[in-house]
Design a protein around this motif. Structure first.
Motif, PDB file in Angstrom:
ATOM      1  N   MET A   1       0.778  -1.169  -0.069  1.00 23.70           N
ATOM      2  CA  MET A   1       0.132  -0.076   0.013  1.00 23.70           C
ATOM      3  C   MET A   1       0.823   1.211  -0.158  1.00 23.70           C
ATOM      4  SD  MET A   1      -2.576   0.918   2.825  1.00 23.70           S
ATOM      5  CE  MET A   1      -1.516   1.098   4.172  1.00 23.70           C
ATOM      6  N   THR A   2       2.002   1.403   0.927  1.00 22.23           N
ATOM      7  CA  THR A   2       2.736   2.458   0.925  1.00 22.23           C
ATOM      8  C   THR A   2       3.416   2.634  -0.409  1.00 22.23           C
ATOM      9  OG1 THR A   2       4.464   1.149   1.992  1.00 22.23           O
ATOM     10  CG2 THR A   2       2.796   2.360   3.545  1.00 22.23           C
ATOM     11  N   ALA A   3       3.704   1.592  -1.273  1.00 23.50           N
ATOM     12  CA  ALA A   3       4.582   1.674  -2.422  1.00 23.50           C
ATOM     13  C   ALA A   3       3.579   2.455  -3.348  1.00 23.50           C
ATOM     14  CB  ALA A   3       4.846   0.185  -2.848  1.00 23.50           C
ATOM     15  N   ALA A   4       2.468   1.986  -3.216  1.00 27.16           N
ATOM     16  CA  ALA A   4       1.273   2.549  -4.217  1.00 27.16           C
ATOM     17  C   ALA A   4       0.966   4.029  -4.127  1.00 27.16           C
ATOM     18  CB  ALA A   4       0.059   1.812  -4.146  1.00 27.16           C
ATOM     19  N   LEU A   5       1.100   4.489  -2.850  1.00 25.15           N
ATOM     20  CA  LEU A   5       0.999   5.766  -2.546  1.00 25.15           C
ATOM     21  C   LEU A   5       2.434   6.576  -2.938  1.00 25.15           C
ATOM     22  CD1 LEU A   5      -0.874   5.354   0.713  1.00 25.15           C
ATOM     23  CD2 LEU A   5      -1.648   6.595  -1.250  1.00 25.15           C
ATOM     24  N   ASN A   6       3.343   5.742  -3.212  1.00 23.17           N
ATOM     25  CA  ASN A   6       4.888   6.249  -3.282  1.00 23.17           C
ATOM     26  C   ASN A   6       5.388   6.973  -2.097  1.00 23.17           C
ATOM     27  OD1 ASN A   6       5.185   5.778  -6.195  1.00 23.17           O
ATOM     28  ND2 ASN A   6       3.751   7.315  -6.592  1.00 23.17           N
ATOM     29  N   TRP A   7       5.091   6.385  -1.099  1.00 26.90           N
ATOM     30  CA  TRP A   7       5.693   6.897   0.373  1.00 26.90           C
ATOM     31  C   TRP A   7       6.929   6.009   0.574  1.00 26.90           C
ATOM     32  CZ3 TRP A   7       0.720   6.724   4.304  1.00 26.90           C
ATOM     33  CH2 TRP A   7      -0.150   7.748   3.776  1.00 26.90           C
ATOM     34  N   THR A   8       7.900   6.777   1.223  1.00 23.45           N
ATOM     35  CA  THR A   8       9.115   6.148   1.398  1.00 23.45           C
ATOM     36  C   THR A   8       9.378   6.399   2.888  1.00 23.45           C
ATOM     37  OG1 THR A   8      10.371   8.233   1.067  1.00 23.45           O
ATOM     38  CG2 THR A   8       9.883   6.624  -0.940  1.00 23.45           C
ATOM     39  N   ALA A   9      10.509   5.700   3.371  1.00 25.91           N
ATOM     40  CA  ALA A   9      10.860   6.029   4.796  1.00 25.91           C
ATOM     41  C   ALA A   9      10.900   7.543   5.171  1.00 25.91           C
ATOM     42  CB  ALA A   9      12.204   5.571   5.231  1.00 25.91           C
TER      43      ALA A   9
ATOM     44  N   ASP B   1      -5.783  -5.825  17.732  1.00 21.02           N
ATOM     45  CA  ASP B   1      -6.744  -5.668  16.933  1.00 21.02           C
ATOM     46  C   ASP B   1      -6.564  -5.398  15.438  1.00 21.02           C
ATOM     47  OD1 ASP B   1      -8.758  -5.256  18.977  1.00 21.02           O
ATOM     48  OD2 ASP B   1      -8.632  -3.234  18.943  1.00 21.02           O
ATOM     49  N   ARG B   2      -6.973  -6.089  14.537  1.00 16.83           N
ATOM     50  CA  ARG B   2      -6.701  -6.219  13.181  1.00 16.83           C
ATOM     51  C   ARG B   2      -7.635  -4.729  12.671  1.00 16.83           C
ATOM     52  NH1 ARG B   2      -5.126 -11.274  10.494  1.00 16.83           N
ATOM     53  NH2 ARG B   2      -4.383 -12.381  12.356  1.00 16.83           N
ATOM     54  N   VAL B   3      -7.130  -4.175  11.573  1.00 13.62           N
ATOM     55  CA  VAL B   3      -7.802  -3.061  11.030  1.00 13.62           C
ATOM     56  C   VAL B   3      -8.061  -3.218   9.753  1.00 13.62           C
ATOM     57  CG1 VAL B   3      -6.958  -1.461  12.898  1.00 13.62           C
ATOM     58  CG2 VAL B   3      -5.775  -1.786  10.685  1.00 13.62           C
ATOM     59  N   LEU B   4      -8.930  -2.421   8.942  1.00 10.21           N
ATOM     60  CA  LEU B   4      -8.951  -2.289   7.685  1.00 10.21           C
ATOM     61  C   LEU B   4      -8.421  -0.962   7.205  1.00 10.21           C
ATOM     62  CD1 LEU B   4     -10.237  -3.247   4.828  1.00 10.21           C
ATOM     63  CD2 LEU B   4     -12.326  -1.841   5.403  1.00 10.21           C
ATOM     64  N   LEU B   5      -7.381  -1.317   6.149  1.00 18.11           N
ATOM     65  CA  LEU B   5      -6.923   0.050   5.604  1.00 18.11           C
ATOM     66  C   LEU B   5      -7.461   0.123   4.250  1.00 18.11           C
ATOM     67  CD1 LEU B   5      -2.895  -0.749   6.722  1.00 18.11           C
ATOM     68  CD2 LEU B   5      -4.798   0.672   7.867  1.00 18.11           C
ATOM     69  N   VAL B   6      -7.642   1.687   3.946  1.00 22.26           N
ATOM     70  CA  VAL B   6      -8.113   1.801   2.593  1.00 22.26           C
ATOM     71  C   VAL B   6      -7.288   2.978   2.296  1.00 22.26           C
ATOM     72  CG1 VAL B   6     -10.188   2.845   1.508  1.00 22.26           C
ATOM     73  CG2 VAL B   6     -10.584   1.182   3.308  1.00 22.26           C
ATOM     74  N   ALA B   7      -6.681   2.917   1.087  1.00 24.54           N
ATOM     75  CA  ALA B   7      -5.727   3.936   0.448  1.00 24.54           C
ATOM     76  C   ALA B   7      -6.512   4.812  -0.622  1.00 24.54           C
ATOM     77  CB  ALA B   7      -4.777   3.369  -0.026  1.00 24.54           C
ATOM     78  N   HIS B   8      -6.421   6.008  -0.517  1.00 23.91           N
ATOM     79  CA  HIS B   8      -6.951   6.915  -1.511  1.00 23.91           C
ATOM     80  C   HIS B   8      -5.831   7.407  -2.192  1.00 23.91           C
ATOM     81  CE1 HIS B   8     -10.671   6.783   1.130  1.00 23.91           C
ATOM     82  NE2 HIS B   8      -9.801   6.874   2.206  1.00 23.91           N
ATOM     83  N   LEU B   9      -5.432   6.991  -3.302  1.00 21.01           N
ATOM     84  CA  LEU B   9      -4.406   7.295  -3.964  1.00 21.01           C
ATOM     85  C   LEU B   9      -4.068   8.777  -4.344  1.00 21.01           C
ATOM     86  CD1 LEU B   9      -3.717   4.141  -6.078  1.00 21.01           C
ATOM     87  CD2 LEU B   9      -2.881   4.470  -3.965  1.00 21.01           C
ATOM     88  N   ASP B  10      -5.157   9.193  -4.859  1.00 18.77           N
ATOM     89  CA  ASP B  10      -5.398  10.638  -5.262  1.00 18.77           C
ATOM     90  C   ASP B  10      -5.219  11.488  -4.333  1.00 18.77           C
ATOM     91  OD1 ASP B  10      -7.948   9.825  -4.324  1.00 18.77           O
ATOM     92  OD2 ASP B  10      -9.004  11.450  -5.484  1.00 18.77           O
ATOM     93  N   ARG B  11      -5.473  11.438  -2.875  1.00 15.81           N
ATOM     94  CA  ARG B  11      -5.423  12.298  -1.894  1.00 15.81           C
ATOM     95  C   ARG B  11      -4.116  11.909  -1.084  1.00 15.81           C
ATOM     96  NH1 ARG B  11     -10.812  11.774   0.925  1.00 15.81           N
ATOM     97  NH2 ARG B  11     -11.137   9.871  -0.001  1.00 15.81           N
ATOM     98  N   GLN B  12      -3.382  10.808  -1.333  1.00 15.54           N
ATOM     99  CA  GLN B  12      -2.170  10.417  -0.507  1.00 15.54           C
ATOM    100  C   GLN B  12      -2.540  10.263   1.097  1.00 15.54           C
ATOM    101  OE1 GLN B  12       1.446  10.166  -1.695  1.00 15.54           O
ATOM    102  NE2 GLN B  12      -0.075   9.436  -3.072  1.00 15.54           N
ATOM    103  N   THR B  13      -3.867   9.540   1.120  1.00 14.82           N
ATOM    104  CA  THR B  13      -4.255   9.375   2.462  1.00 14.82           C
ATOM    105  C   THR B  13      -4.510   7.763   2.771  1.00 14.82           C
ATOM    106  OG1 THR B  13      -5.384  11.476   2.407  1.00 14.82           O
ATOM    107  CG2 THR B  13      -6.196   9.845   3.999  1.00 14.82           C
ATOM    108  N   VAL B  14      -4.443   7.353   3.811  1.00 13.98           N
ATOM    109  CA  VAL B  14      -4.954   5.983   3.966  1.00 13.98           C
ATOM    110  C   VAL B  14      -5.849   6.076   5.315  1.00 13.98           C
ATOM    111  CG1 VAL B  14      -4.171   3.865   5.355  1.00 13.98           C
ATOM    112  CG2 VAL B  14      -2.805   4.962   3.448  1.00 13.98           C
TER     113      VAL B  14
END
Length: 91
Positions: A1-9, A56-69
């Motif tokens: 998911m972070t790769a799809a958002l182009n997020w790095t360390a 707890d397990r969570v559901l993560l939803v990535a919003h690529l156009d908004r750069q938000t999870v």
């Protein structure tokens, strides 16, 4: 998911609670960063605000156009799903 958002360390993040959900947003002024493995570490204050427990397990939803999870904790998922399972009736 972070790769799809182009997020790095090096990506700075803002993490905030809104209506029981957590929003993780790329923000050049953010105080949080990804781990070296590319994971988002949720701070204790944010976990408490969203009523998350350590296992707890969570559901993560990535919003690529908004750069938000958006992080959906179990209680939020219950509120979304349970009424549909019971014919629209609240428990």
């Amino acid at each position: 998911m972070t790769a799809a958002l182009n997020w790095t360390a090096a990506t700075r993040l803002n993490i905030r609670e809104h209506d029981g959900l957590l929003a993780v947003t790329a923000d050049p002024h953010g105080v949080f960063k990804l781990t070296k493995q590319g994971h988002v570490r949720l701070p204790a204050d944010a976990r408490r605000a969203a009523r998350l427990r350590s296992a707890d397990r969570v559901l993560l939803v990535a919003h690529l156009d908004r750069q938000t999870v958006t992080v959906f904790p179990p209680i939020a998922l219950d509120q979304l799903v349970l009424p549909a399972l019971h014919g629209g009736e609240d428990l």
